[in-house]
Design a protein around this motif. Structure first.
Motif, PDB file in Angstrom:
ATOM      1  N   ALA A 179      -3.194  77.679  55.467  1.00  0.00           N
ATOM      2  CA  ALA A 179      -2.893  76.928  56.712  1.00  0.00           C
ATOM      3  C   ALA A 179      -2.872  77.898  57.714  1.00  0.00           C
ATOM      4  N   MET A 180      -2.350  79.263  57.484  1.00  0.00           N
ATOM      5  CA  MET A 180      -2.043  80.336  58.343  1.00  0.00           C
ATOM      6  C   MET A 180      -3.611  80.582  58.941  1.00  0.00           C
ATOM      7  N   ARG A 181      -4.573  80.139  58.377  1.00  0.00           N
ATOM      8  CA  ARG A 181      -6.015  80.623  58.873  1.00  0.00           C
ATOM      9  C   ARG A 181      -6.350  79.725  60.025  1.00  0.00           C
ATOM     10  N   ALA A 182      -5.584  78.870  60.337  1.00  0.00           N
ATOM     11  CA  ALA A 182      -5.799  77.889  61.452  1.00  0.00           C
ATOM     12  C   ALA A 182      -6.145  78.491  62.882  1.00  0.00           C
ATOM     13  N   MET A 213      -3.423  71.946  64.103  1.00  0.00           N
ATOM     14  CA  MET A 213      -4.305  72.335  63.154  1.00  0.00           C
ATOM     15  C   MET A 213      -3.866  73.223  61.970  1.00  0.00           C
ATOM     16  N   PHE A 214      -2.941  73.900  62.242  1.00  0.00           N
ATOM     17  CA  PHE A 214      -1.871  74.507  61.296  1.00  0.00           C
ATOM     18  C   PHE A 214      -1.532  73.203  60.224  1.00  0.00           C
ATOM     19  N   LEU A 215      -0.848  72.412  60.792  1.00  0.00           N
ATOM     20  CA  LEU A 215      -0.147  71.384  59.913  1.00  0.00           C
ATOM     21  C   LEU A 215      -1.281  70.528  59.116  1.00  0.00           C
ATOM     22  N   GLN A 216      -2.472  70.233  59.749  1.00  0.00           N
ATOM     23  CA  GLN A 216      -3.400  69.410  58.976  1.00  0.00           C
ATOM     24  C   GLN A 216      -4.055  70.208  57.833  1.00  0.00           C
ATOM     25  N   THR A 217      -4.209  71.562  58.164  1.00  0.00           N
ATOM     26  CA  THR A 217      -4.608  72.443  57.140  1.00  0.00           C
ATOM     27  C   THR A 217      -3.729  72.409  55.907  1.00  0.00           C
ATOM     28  N   LEU A 218      -2.424  72.601  56.339  1.00  0.00           N
ATOM     29  CA  LEU A 218      -1.285  72.807  55.250  1.00  0.00           C
ATOM     30  C   LEU A 218      -1.441  71.489  54.220  1.00  0.00           C
TER      31      LEU A 218
END
Ligand SMILES: Cc1cc2nc3c(=O)[nH]c(=O)nc-3n(C[C@H](O)[C@H](O)[C@H](O)COP(=O)(O)O)c2cc1C
Length: 224
Positions: free
Chosen positions: A42-45, A149-154
């Motif tokens: 998620a940090m890759r967002a 974007m971070f949250l959806q990736t997570l």
């Protein structure tokens, strides 16, 4: 299938598989290594100027229980039913409510049944890991996009690992309770809550597939 095609098929599956969970197995904890892997992804967002504006506070164990109890205590004396949804969007909320409460066995005219079902938000639907998604107060809408974007990736990374999630604006109605129980500093704004755990497979509302608009309702193409 090429490696890229296999990865894409897997991504498609995970995107379709992710759904909002509204009853977790409270005694099945989130394995820390799966959480850590998901957070690394998620940090890759992306974010504006790479400022990585997302801040996440997650509680388990006794802290998690105290948080749920405190939120429930506050919500029992009243909480907003609409969570700030403008009137023009209210119909979508009603449609969602009919589907979700229907699957929970709560009749349309059962106001008390709905209230009790809604109250479960404030105990994060039994999720063994629960917390808040925050962002610095001075940041704006574009940075909120990056937090999303971070949250959806997570959520997708957790889904891929068999975990279930629930993003919750409802609990953000009591930011003071979240602040106190999650040690959230004043300079951060609370955007929403987040529950993580394993879904209860015997709860019909966890199987729901909430429909979406056709793409044409949300996307405009221009070519002139
Ligand atoms: C920012 C945000 C806030 C949400 N707040 C709540 C909430 O307070 N309670 C709840 O039960 N679901 C909440 N949801 C879940 C939505 O109802 C759900 O994403 C939507 O109905 C689509 O269903 P799906 O996630 O199962 O595809 C929230 C979702 C988002 C993204």
């Amino acid at each position: 299938m090429s490696g890229t095609a296999a990865a894409a098929a897997n991504l498609d599956t995970v995107i379709r598989e992710r759904r909002t969970t509204r009853r977790f197995l409270p005694d099945k904890p989130v394995p820390r290594e799966l959480l850590d892997e998901s957070l690394e992804l998620a940090m890759r967002a992306p974010s504006n100027s790479n400022i990585q504006p997302w801040r996440l506070f997650l509680a388990t164990g006794a802290r998690r229980m105290r948080l749920g109890e405190a939120l429930l205590r506050r919500a029992t004396s009243g909480f907003p039913a609409t969570a700030g949804i403008p009137e023009s969007f209210a119909v979508l909320r009603q449609q969602l409510g009919a589907v979700v409460y229907g699957a929970m066995g709560v009749a349309r005219d059962d106001a008390e049944g709905r209230r009790i079902a809604q109250l479960r938000n404030f105990d994060f639907f039994g999720a063994p890991m629960a917390g808040a998604v925050c962002m610095h107060r001075d940041l704006g809408h574009a940075d909120g996009v990056a937090v999303g974007m971070f949250l959806q990736t997570l959520l997708l990374a957790l889904t891929e690992r068999g975990l279930a999630t629930c993003v919750q604006v409802s609990v953000a109605h009591f930011p003071d309770v979240l602040r106190e129980h999650l040690d959230i500093p004043d300079e951060l704004r609370v955007l929403c809550g987040l529950g993580i755990g394993y879904a209860d497979p015997n709860f019909p509302a966890n199987q729901l597939r909430i429909p979406r608009n056709p793409v044409s309702a949300n996307v405009v193409f221009l070519d002139d």
